[in-house]
Scaffold this active site. Structure first.
Site, PDB file in Angstrom:
ATOM      1  NE  ARG A 156      43.192  47.545  -3.321  1.00 56.69           N
ATOM      2  CZ  ARG A 156      43.500  46.398  -2.706  1.00 56.69           C
ATOM      3  NH1 ARG A 156      44.118  46.429  -1.534  1.00 56.69           N
ATOM      4  NH2 ARG A 156      43.187  45.238  -3.242  1.00 56.69           N
ATOM      5  N   GLY A 204      39.935  49.970 -14.599  1.00 55.42           N
ATOM      6  CA  GLY A 204      41.175  49.342 -15.050  1.00 55.42           C
ATOM      7  C   GLY A 204      42.412  49.837 -14.328  1.00 55.42           C
ATOM      8  CG  ASP A 219      36.761  44.423 -11.276  1.00 49.59           C
ATOM      9  OD1 ASP A 219      36.015  43.625 -10.692  1.00 49.59           O
ATOM     10  OD2 ASP A 219      37.889  44.733 -10.843  1.00 49.59           O
ATOM     11  CG  ASP A 268      38.690  44.003 -17.298  1.00 55.15           C
ATOM     12  OD1 ASP A 268      39.489  43.897 -16.355  1.00 55.15           O
ATOM     13  OD2 ASP A 268      37.740  44.816 -17.298  1.00 55.15           O
TER      14      ASP A 268
HETATM   15  C1  BG6 Z   1      40.182  46.996 -11.790  1.00 52.92           C
HETATM   16  C2  BG6 Z   1      39.050  47.968 -11.599  1.00 52.92           C
HETATM   17  O1  BG6 Z   1      39.699  45.807 -12.356  1.00 52.92           O
HETATM   18  O2  BG6 Z   1      40.813  46.693 -10.548  1.00 52.92           O
HETATM   19  C3  BG6 Z   1      39.556  49.219 -10.892  1.00 52.92           C
HETATM   20  O3  BG6 Z   1      38.502  48.318 -12.863  1.00 52.92           O
HETATM   21  C4  BG6 Z   1      40.230  48.819  -9.580  1.00 52.92           C
HETATM   22  O4  BG6 Z   1      38.476  50.084 -10.651  1.00 52.92           O
HETATM   23  C5  BG6 Z   1      41.355  47.832  -9.871  1.00 52.92           C
HETATM   24  O5  BG6 Z   1      40.776  49.969  -8.940  1.00 52.92           O
HETATM   25  C6  BG6 Z   1      42.073  47.359  -8.607  1.00 52.92           C
HETATM   26  O6  BG6 Z   1      41.163  46.651  -7.811  1.00 52.92           O
HETATM   27  P1  BG6 Z   1      41.467  46.093  -6.341  1.00 52.92           P
HETATM   28  O7  BG6 Z   1      40.366  45.081  -6.130  1.00 52.92           O
HETATM   29  O8  BG6 Z   1      42.835  45.463  -6.378  1.00 52.92           O
HETATM   30  O9  BG6 Z   1      41.408  47.246  -5.416  1.00 52.92           O
HETATM   31 MG    MG Z   2      37.197  46.487 -16.345  1.00 50.72          MG
END
Ligand code: BG6
Ligand code: MG
Length: 220
Positions: free
Chosen positions: A48, A45, A10, A8
């Site tokens: 959006r 995880g 983030d 993963d």
């Molecule tokens: C995940 C994060 O990796 O990505 C979430 O843990 C986030 O918090 C999700 O909402 C979507 O991210 P993005 O950058 O597409 O808005």
């Molecule tokens: Mg994560």
């Protein structure tokens, strides 16, 4: 037999959760409410659009689809202001030596992230070319805890789920890995005890320590 490690992004390779939190909170405040860091844990995880729906529920706020689209776009613009300032100094401690050791051991490296910004972040921190496969939110129709992200990653490497170890900081990410038949390693975080193994971070960690901590059939 394990042939790949899927990470993963983030919360595992970089701590972008803090930027997501600041940007979502700014959006919630603009709409007229606030939410806590504890509530923010539930967003890890999660895609959006699913995150936005959860946050609006917490605030007891209803919006039209068009309004939601505008809010998600605004949040992403605020979020991107942070990630476009990132560089390699934000790679979490221990990650780089761990990636080197995994490669030296002949295992494949992949990223499985719910984020549509994953490629931007990997470019910013200079790691985009380290991974054989990158599955990000743009390729997904289902958010973690659905295993789709990791299934696409395994498929792209020509591997079975039971040949891959997934590294996750989010409860829903570990759920996703287990639902797909992957081995799961929880990294830091709370509520990860259902993973096959949990580590606090990558500092001083070796791939062999991970492999030895998995059920015996993983390395046979
Ligand atoms: C995940 C994060 O990796 O990505 C979430 O843990 C986030 O918090 C999700 O909402 C979507 O991210 P993005 O950058 O597409 O808005
Ligand atoms: Mg994560």
């Amino acid at each position: 037999m394990i042939k790949a490690f899927i990470f993963d992004l983030d919360g595992v390779i970089v701590d972008t959760a803090k930027y997501h939190f600041i940007a979502w909170r700014r959006m919630a405040n603009a709409v007229g409410f606030d939410f806590s860091e504890a509530e923010n844990e539930q967003l890890k995880g999660v895609s959006r659009v699913d995150s936005l729906n959860l946050i609006l529920d917490w605030g007891g706020v209803e919006k039209t689809e068009a309004e939601k689209q505008a809010l998600a776009t605004q949040k992403n613009e605020w979020y991107r202001e942070y990630i476009l300032k990132m560089d390699a100094s934000e790679i979490l401690e221990g990650v780089l030596p761990f990636l080197d050791a995994v490669e030296q051991r002949g295992l494949k490296l992949a990223v499985g992230s719910s984020s549509k910004n994953a490629t931007t972040i990997l470019e910013q921190i200079g790691l985009k070319d380290r991974f054989e496969v990158i599955i990000d939110g743009n390729k997904l129709t289902r958010s973690k805890p659905d295993p789709q992200v990791f299934q696409l990653g395994a498929e792209a490497m020509g591997l079975q789920p039971a040949e891959c170890v997934v590294f996750e900081d989010a409860e829903k990410g570990v759920d996703a890995a287990l639902a797909g038949g992957f081995y799961a390693v929880g990294v830091g975080g709370d509520n990860l005890s259902h993973a096959h193994h949990v580590v606090p971070n990558f500092k001083g960690l070796s791939p062999d320590t991970i492999l030895q901590a998995l059920p015996a059939q993983a390395i046979q």
